[in-house]
Design an enzyme around this catalytic site. Structure first.
Site, PDB file in Angstrom:
ATOM      1  N   GLU A 106      40.019  27.050  43.927  1.00 16.42           N
ATOM      2  CA  GLU A 106      41.168  27.963  42.876  1.00 16.42           C
ATOM      3  C   GLU A 106      41.321  29.049  44.381  1.00 16.42           C
ATOM      4  O   GLU A 106      40.039  29.789  43.444  1.00 16.42           O
ATOM      5  CB  GLU A 106      40.784  27.869  41.046  1.00 16.42           C
ATOM      6  CG  GLU A 106      40.747  26.801  40.799  1.00 16.42           C
ATOM      7  CD  GLU A 106      42.276  26.459  40.100  1.00 16.42           C
ATOM      8  OE1 GLU A 106      43.923  26.771  40.308  1.00 16.42           O
ATOM      9  OE2 GLU A 106      42.299  25.679  39.678  1.00 16.42           O
TER      10      GLU A 106
ATOM     11  N   CYS B  43      45.905  36.380  40.252  1.00 14.51           N
ATOM     12  CA  CYS B  43      45.997  35.181  41.226  1.00 14.51           C
ATOM     13  C   CYS B  43      46.870  34.640  40.962  1.00 14.51           C
ATOM     14  O   CYS B  43      47.797  34.471  42.002  1.00 14.51           O
ATOM     15  CB  CYS B  43      45.046  34.038  41.252  1.00 14.51           C
ATOM     16  SG  CYS B  43      44.348  33.422  39.612  1.00 14.51           S
TER      17      CYS B  43
ATOM     18  N   ASN C  17      37.629  38.803  38.852  1.00  9.58           N
ATOM     19  CA  ASN C  17      38.551  39.424  37.798  1.00  9.58           C
ATOM     20  C   ASN C  17      38.442  38.903  36.438  1.00  9.58           C
ATOM     21  O   ASN C  17      39.372  39.310  35.681  1.00  9.58           O
ATOM     22  CB  ASN C  17      40.373  39.014  39.050  1.00  9.58           C
ATOM     23  CG  ASN C  17      40.423  37.717  39.429  1.00  9.58           C
ATOM     24  OD1 ASN C  17      39.695  36.873  38.818  1.00  9.58           O
ATOM     25  ND2 ASN C  17      41.765  37.256  39.600  1.00  9.58           N
TER      26      ASN C  17
ATOM     27  N   GLU D 186      42.357  22.780  37.069  1.00  9.48           N
ATOM     28  CA  GLU D 186      41.580  22.826  35.629  1.00  9.48           C
ATOM     29  C   GLU D 186      42.092  23.211  34.726  1.00  9.48           C
ATOM     30  O   GLU D 186      43.458  23.306  34.625  1.00  9.48           O
ATOM     31  CB  GLU D 186      40.332  24.902  35.924  1.00  9.48           C
ATOM     32  CG  GLU D 186      39.633  24.604  37.631  1.00  9.48           C
ATOM     33  CD  GLU D 186      39.083  25.856  37.590  1.00  9.48           C
ATOM     34  OE1 GLU D 186      39.396  26.360  37.236  1.00  9.48           O
ATOM     35  OE2 GLU D 186      37.816  25.688  37.814  1.00  9.48           O
TER      36      GLU D 186
HETATM   37  P1  NAP Z   1      36.370  36.290  46.810  1.00  7.36           P
HETATM   38  O1  NAP Z   1      36.021  37.991  48.010  1.00  7.36           O
HETATM   39  O2  NAP Z   1      36.475  35.319  47.497  1.00  7.36           O
HETATM   40  O3  NAP Z   1      35.146  36.118  46.279  1.00  7.36           O
HETATM   41  C1  NAP Z   1      34.721  35.732  45.023  1.00  7.36           C
HETATM   42  C2  NAP Z   1      33.532  34.949  44.626  1.00  7.36           C
HETATM   43  O4  NAP Z   1      33.234  34.337  46.149  1.00  7.36           O
HETATM   44  C3  NAP Z   1      32.743  36.011  44.782  1.00  7.36           C
HETATM   45  O5  NAP Z   1      31.754  35.371  43.577  1.00  7.36           O
HETATM   46  C4  NAP Z   1      32.012  36.530  45.512  1.00  7.36           C
HETATM   47  O6  NAP Z   1      30.580  36.466  45.764  1.00  7.36           O
HETATM   48  C5  NAP Z   1      31.780  34.778  46.299  1.00  7.36           C
HETATM   49  N1  NAP Z   1      31.745  34.791  48.024  1.00  7.36           N
HETATM   50  C6  NAP Z   1      32.146  35.682  48.368  1.00  7.36           C
HETATM   51  N2  NAP Z   1      32.717  35.787  49.962  1.00  7.36           N
HETATM   52  C7  NAP Z   1      31.788  34.501  50.078  1.00  7.36           C
HETATM   53  C8  NAP Z   1      30.580  33.683  51.086  1.00  7.36           C
HETATM   54  N3  NAP Z   1      30.863  33.830  52.168  1.00  7.36           N
HETATM   55  N4  NAP Z   1      29.871  32.873  50.888  1.00  7.36           N
HETATM   56  C9  NAP Z   1      30.282  32.272  49.108  1.00  7.36           C
HETATM   57  N5  NAP Z   1      30.650  33.463  48.423  1.00  7.36           N
HETATM   58  C10 NAP Z   1      31.305  34.191  48.737  1.00  7.36           C
HETATM   59  O7  NAP Z   1      37.685  37.253  46.335  1.00  7.36           O
HETATM   60  P2  NAP Z   1      37.815  38.091  45.156  1.00  7.36           P
HETATM   61  O8  NAP Z   1      38.833  39.478  45.987  1.00  7.36           O
HETATM   62  O9  NAP Z   1      36.349  38.447  44.286  1.00  7.36           O
HETATM   63  O10 NAP Z   1      38.577  37.247  44.195  1.00  7.36           O
HETATM   64  C11 NAP Z   1      40.053  37.528  44.058  1.00  7.36           C
HETATM   65  C12 NAP Z   1      40.353  36.365  44.286  1.00  7.36           C
HETATM   66  O11 NAP Z   1      40.366  35.294  43.673  1.00  7.36           O
HETATM   67  C13 NAP Z   1      42.099  36.395  44.994  1.00  7.36           C
HETATM   68  O12 NAP Z   1      42.239  35.624  46.215  1.00  7.36           O
HETATM   69  C14 NAP Z   1      42.425  35.746  43.768  1.00  7.36           C
HETATM   70  O13 NAP Z   1      43.500  35.635  44.112  1.00  7.36           O
HETATM   71  C15 NAP Z   1      42.058  34.996  43.596  1.00  7.36           C
HETATM   72  N6  NAP Z   1      41.071  34.055  42.128  1.00  7.36           N
HETATM   73  C16 NAP Z   1      42.123  32.550  42.168  1.00  7.36           C
HETATM   74  C17 NAP Z   1      42.451  32.047  40.939  1.00  7.36           C
HETATM   75  C18 NAP Z   1      42.691  30.780  40.973  1.00  7.36           C
HETATM   76  O14 NAP Z   1      42.752  29.949  39.709  1.00  7.36           O
HETATM   77  N7  NAP Z   1      43.671  29.829  41.573  1.00  7.36           N
HETATM   78  C19 NAP Z   1      41.576  32.690  40.332  1.00  7.36           C
HETATM   79  C20 NAP Z   1      41.601  34.021  39.988  1.00  7.36           C
HETATM   80  C21 NAP Z   1      41.200  34.551  41.233  1.00  7.36           C
HETATM   81  P3  NAP Z   1      30.817  38.201  45.623  1.00  7.36           P
HETATM   82  O15 NAP Z   1      31.510  38.743  44.495  1.00  7.36           O
HETATM   83  O16 NAP Z   1      28.918  38.900  45.112  1.00  7.36           O
HETATM   84  O17 NAP Z   1      30.738  38.713  46.870  1.00  7.36           O
END
Ligand code: NAP
Length: 484
Positions: A256, A290, A157, A464
């Protein structure tokens, strides 16, 4: 895609300052979510290349940690300048692979670069301590040293800033990094890597592994004995699993994770300010942040006035491909995101909510959704429990301040929260009562390199940005000097 620096478009992984393919030449597609077009194919690396990168980072650590903070800072400063100078190209690359409007992409490059600049400065301020001794023949001194090799995983994102927010404090402290970007947005990460090489980082300080098999790369990163620290931004579910994997080698972790931000509009709020704040918080990045206002609580007395103004603003948002002039809402990242929004909205309607603006897929394309307002929401709906991650405002009515605080804290998340009031006493009271790492008071956009970003409860561990951000990448070492 026509870039003024065509070299920014890379399609191999970046290991030890070299562009590396997967051994047997496997690649995966990167597509434009606005059109569905394939932009390019990128190296689909495996545990083998990940291990190679970790080994390169381990070697590099011995070189990088010995540079003075001033030397590290100077290279980072060059990187910062190069990223800024490449802002237009980087923004176009980001909009093409991620979908956000070009103006937002440019804003993200500026924001992302600000972490490089900030931590280039902070590198020179990693101070230790001299502690008053309890015994005359001893002295107590504390020094801070870089942790070692850092492995990191980031989401799609914010394809640049989520990376610079991790890499910058790590390398400023003297650590080296192996990072896996999201499979949907690897091109921004590779462009950053290209510029890091131009800036003159020694071999192996920054390594980027691209893969569409996150689980197998994540397993190596979290279990490898040469990795000392693991930093993750993404969903809470995946974060919990990776934290468990890190337990096998007792790695330090920074997480995060997801959010479920409440935004409260009290009856003493400045309505214009509240509308502007809610709009910015909710609809930035098509609602895929997020820190997005996931639940908007409006007090009884000003409900009608707020909703009337808010509807006007939401209805006027321009939806379309991010490269088109004036567009404010781009596509969602994939079909799963569209399905999730439809599921959440329909479940809410089934439980008594009412769609009063939008509510359907948008004619701009398969991954576009109309800016939507759903009223009469309540705490029982899935809308109030899950991250919506789309351009949908869920509106709740409340009566008293106590009720608003209770509703706001009624979640396992604790990342960002917002409220609007002109009453100073209430501002303090409510800010202290909210169980969130970030509280926006009369403000809907709160991220700055100078401020600590991070969550409480299941939204994560660590911070961060800010002076606290670099602390996540140092070890505290206590020196006891005897025989004095
Ligand atoms: P996600 O599915 O958890 O993916 C995030 C990252 O983790 C991607 O690089 C993804 O790779 C990887 N990933 C997925 N499954 C994995 C596994 N089993 N083992 C290791 N790595 C794995 O999250 P998203 O849907 O892409 O992102 C949105 C989420 O991020 C939301 O929950 C949002 O709130 C959170 N977020 C939090 C912050 C913060 O600062 N707190 C900031 C931005 C976003 P692939 O893309 O290759 O699947």
């Amino acid at each position: 895609m026509r870039l003024s620096q065509q070299n920014l478009l890379q399609n191999k992984s970046f290991i030890n300052n070299e562009w590396v393919s997967e051994q047997s030449g496997k690649t995966f597609e990167v597509t434009n979510p606005a059109t569905g077009d394939v932009i390019t194919r990128v190296a689909n690396c495996t545990p083998k290349e990940t291990e190679q990168a970790i080994e390169a980072a381990t070697k590099a650590f011995e070189v990088w940690r010995k540079k003075t903070a001033k030397e590290r800072s100077a290279i980072m400063r060059k990187w910062f300048n190069l990223v800024n100078d490449s802002r237009n190209d980087l923004a176009l690359l980001m909009t093409t692979e991620q979908g956000k409007p070009l103006a937002e992409a440019k804003g993200e490059i500026t924001y992302g670069a600000s972490f490089i600049e900030w931590f280039a400065e902070e590198a020179r301020r990693v101070y230790g301590d001299v502690i008053p001794t309890p015994l005359n023949d001893r002295r107590i001194v504390v020094i801070k040293q870089p942790i070692g090799v850092v492995a990191a995983i980031t989401p799609w994102n914010f394809p640049i800033s989520m990376i610079t927010r991790k890499i910058s404090p790590a390398i400023a402290a003297g650590c080296t990094v192996v990072l896996k970007p999201a499979a949907q947005t690897p091109l921004s990460a590779l462009a950053l890597a290209y510029l890091s090489k131009e800036a003159g980082f020694p071999d192996g300080v920054i390594n980027i592994i691209t893969s569409d098999n996150a689980a197998e790369i994540g397993k190596v990163m979290t279990e490898h004995p040469l990795v000392q620290k693991f930093s993750f931004t993404g969903s809470t579910g995946v974060g919990k699993m990776l934290m468990q994997q890190c337990a096998s080698t007792v790695k330090k972790v920074s997480l995060e994770l997801g959010g479920n931000a409440p935004l409260i509009v009290f009856d003493d709020a400045n309505i214009q300010q509240a509308v502007k704040g809610a709009l910015a918080s909710k609809y930035r990045n098509a609602g895929q942040t997020c820190v997005c206002a996931n639940r908007i609580y409006v007090q009884d007395q000003i409900y009608n006035q707020f909703i009337q103004e808010y509807k006007k603003a939401v209805t006027s948002l321009k939806v379309g491909e991010g490269t088109q002039p004036g567009v404010e809402i781009g596509p969602l990242i994939d079909e799963k995101a569209i399905e999730k929004i439809n599921r959440l909205v329909h479940e809410a309607v089934g439980k008594g909510a009412e769609i009063t603006t939008g509510g359907n897929n948008h004619m701009a394309g398969k991954l576009f959704f109309q800016p939507t307002i759903v009223e009469n929401c309540n705490q029982e709906m899935a809308l109030s429990k899950e991250e919506i991650f789309g351009p949908v405002s869920a509106i709740y009515k409340f009566d008293t301040e106590e009720e608003a605080i209770r509703f706001a804290n009624d979640t396992e998340y604790g990342l960002a929260s917002y409220f609007f009031t002109q009453n100073l006493a209430r501002a303090w009271r409510v800010a202290e009562a909210l169980d969130y790492g970030i509280v926006g008071i009369n403000e809907g956009v709160v991220s700055h390199a100078e401020a600590p970003f991070g969550g409480m409860k299941e939204s994560g561990i660590g911070r961060e940005g800010s002076k606290y951000g670099i602390e996540e990448y140092v070890e505290i070492k206590y020196l006891c000097l005897g025989g004095m």
